[in-house]
Write a protein that holds these residues in place. Structure first.
Motif, mmCIF file in Angstrom:
data_model
loop_
_atom_site.group_PDB
_atom_site.id
_atom_site.type_symbol
_atom_site.label_atom_id
_atom_site.label_comp_id
_atom_site.label_asym_id
_atom_site.label_seq_id
_atom_site.Cartn_x
_atom_site.Cartn_y
_atom_site.Cartn_z
ATOM 1 N N TYR A 81 0.855 -1.181 0.000
ATOM 2 C CA TYR A 81 0.000 0.000 0.000
ATOM 3 C C TYR A 81 0.893 1.234 0.000
ATOM 4 O O TYR A 81 2.010 1.205 0.516
ATOM 5 C CB TYR A 81 -0.893 0.027 1.254
ATOM 6 N N THR A 82 0.411 2.317 -0.574
ATOM 7 C CA THR A 82 1.154 3.570 -0.587
ATOM 8 C C THR A 82 0.382 4.595 0.224
ATOM 9 O O THR A 82 -0.819 4.781 0.034
ATOM 10 C CB THR A 82 1.344 4.077 -2.029
ATOM 11 N N GLU A 83 1.081 5.242 1.156
ATOM 12 C CA GLU A 83 0.528 6.328 1.959
ATOM 13 C C GLU A 83 1.493 7.494 1.841
ATOM 14 O O GLU A 83 2.552 7.505 2.472
ATOM 15 C CB GLU A 83 0.372 5.910 3.418
ATOM 16 N N ILE A 88 4.037 0.689 2.280
ATOM 17 C CA ILE A 88 3.739 -0.228 3.375
ATOM 18 C C ILE A 88 3.632 -1.634 2.798
ATOM 19 O O ILE A 88 2.900 -1.860 1.837
ATOM 20 C CB ILE A 88 2.404 0.130 4.073
ATOM 21 N N GLY A 89 4.369 -2.548 3.379
ATOM 22 C CA GLY A 89 4.275 -3.963 3.009
ATOM 23 C C GLY A 89 3.639 -4.729 4.155
ATOM 24 O O GLY A 89 4.107 -4.655 5.287
ATOM 25 N N VAL A 90 2.557 -5.444 3.877
ATOM 26 C CA VAL A 90 1.887 -6.262 4.895
ATOM 27 C C VAL A 90 2.116 -7.725 4.516
ATOM 28 O O VAL A 90 1.775 -8.146 3.415
ATOM 29 C CB VAL A 90 0.377 -5.946 4.980
ATOM 30 N N MET A 116 2.787 -9.295 9.834
ATOM 31 C CA MET A 116 3.607 -8.144 10.201
ATOM 32 C C MET A 116 3.578 -7.139 9.052
ATOM 33 O O MET A 116 3.110 -7.451 7.966
ATOM 34 C CB MET A 116 5.043 -8.561 10.488
ATOM 35 N N SER A 117 4.050 -5.930 9.318
ATOM 36 C CA SER A 117 4.115 -4.926 8.264
ATOM 37 C C SER A 117 5.436 -4.180 8.335
ATOM 38 O O SER A 117 6.086 -4.133 9.385
ATOM 39 C CB SER A 117 2.944 -3.945 8.371
ATOM 40 N N THR A 118 5.830 -3.620 7.204
ATOM 41 C CA THR A 118 7.031 -2.796 7.126
ATOM 42 C C THR A 118 6.662 -1.473 6.477
ATOM 43 O O THR A 118 5.648 -1.371 5.788
ATOM 44 C CB THR A 118 8.141 -3.458 6.297
ATOM 45 N N CYS A 119 7.490 -0.484 6.671
ATOM 46 C CA CYS A 119 7.289 0.828 6.062
ATOM 47 C C CYS A 119 8.611 1.282 5.466
ATOM 48 O O CYS A 119 9.651 1.203 6.125
ATOM 49 C CB CYS A 119 6.794 1.826 7.110
ATOM 50 N N ARG A 120 8.575 1.729 4.225
ATOM 51 C CA ARG A 120 9.762 2.243 3.549
ATOM 52 C C ARG A 120 9.443 3.621 2.973
ATOM 53 O O ARG A 120 8.358 3.846 2.453
ATOM 54 C CB ARG A 120 10.200 1.337 2.389
ATOM 55 N N THR A 121 10.406 4.518 3.049
ATOM 56 C CA THR A 121 10.324 5.821 2.393
ATOM 57 C C THR A 121 11.550 5.927 1.496
ATOM 58 O O THR A 121 12.680 5.930 2.006
ATOM 59 C CB THR A 121 10.317 6.965 3.411
ATOM 60 N N ASN A 122 11.330 5.969 0.216
ATOM 61 C CA ASN A 122 12.428 6.027 -0.760
ATOM 62 C C ASN A 122 13.424 4.888 -0.529
ATOM 63 O O ASN A 122 14.640 5.076 -0.618
ATOM 64 C CB ASN A 122 13.138 7.376 -0.729
ATOM 65 N N GLY A 123 12.927 3.705 -0.212
ATOM 66 C CA GLY A 123 13.771 2.529 -0.067
ATOM 67 C C GLY A 123 14.423 2.334 1.288
ATOM 68 O O GLY A 123 15.101 1.338 1.499
ATOM 69 N N PRO A 125 13.947 2.337 5.721
ATOM 70 C CA PRO A 125 12.885 2.228 6.730
ATOM 71 C C PRO A 125 12.354 3.581 7.147
ATOM 72 O O PRO A 125 13.095 4.556 7.265
ATOM 73 C CB PRO A 125 13.577 1.528 7.891
ATOM 74 N N CYS A 126 11.047 3.662 7.382
ATOM 75 C CA CYS A 126 10.400 4.908 7.820
ATOM 76 C C CYS A 126 10.866 5.272 9.227
ATOM 77 O O CYS A 126 11.123 4.403 10.041
ATOM 78 C CB CYS A 126 8.882 4.752 7.838
ATOM 79 N N ASN A 127 10.921 6.552 9.498
ATOM 80 C CA ASN A 127 11.323 7.006 10.830
ATOM 81 C C ASN A 127 10.154 7.492 11.668
ATOM 82 O O ASN A 127 10.298 7.820 12.820
ATOM 83 C CB ASN A 127 12.355 8.135 10.721
ATOM 84 N N ASP A 128 8.957 7.613 11.062
ATOM 85 C CA ASP A 128 7.833 8.131 11.851
ATOM 86 C C ASP A 128 6.706 7.156 11.922
ATOM 87 O O ASP A 128 6.626 6.164 11.423
ATOM 88 C CB ASP A 128 7.324 9.446 11.288
#
Length: 128
Positions: A81-83, A88-90, A116-123, A125-128
């Motif tokens: 998913y894109t936010e 976001i990868g689930v 589980m899920s992961t979050c990436r921003t421009n490849g 890991p997300c910081n927020d």
């Protein structure tokens, strides 16, 4: 008395093998989560999108100790998913651990699932 003792021994052995199978299934779940979370540079497809699950089940055959002889299969499915600029990868993992020949008294199998899920921003890991 001899029959009772033999049955108790067999039951105790099956209980122990069931516990080992459960630990094998848990190891499969942990292995799957590791594949999705840790190896940022080795499992990441180009473009910085989340780790992509293998097309088919993965077999883990290098378990040691009391899990020698157990076959562990890990199945992974995912959705992305894109936010905003976050990807976001689930992931949903199903791990099956078994030992012995199906249909015999010595066969044991346990299955475990986790998401589980992961979050990436421009490849990265997300910081927020």
């Amino acid at each position: 008395m001899l029959t009772l003792s033999t049955v108790q021994h067999a039951t105790a052995n099956q209980d122990l093998q069931g516990s080992r199978a459960l630990q094998g299934a848990r190891a499969g779940i942990e292995w799957g989560i590791y594949q999705a979370m840790i190896p940022e540079s080795t499992n990441m497809p180009t473009g910085g999108s989340p780790y992509v699950c293998p097309a088919g089940p993965s077999s883990i055959s290098s378990l040691g100790g009391s899990l020698i002889g157990f076959n562990v299969q890990v199945q992974c499915t995912m959705a992305t998913y894109t936010e905003g600029d976050h990807q976001i990868g689930v992931y949903h993992f199903t791990s099956t651990s078994s030992s012995g020949t199906s249909g015999t008294a010595q066969y044991v199998e346990r299955k475990m699932s986790a998401s589980m899920s992961t979050c990436r921003t421009n490849g990265v890991p997300c910081n927020d």
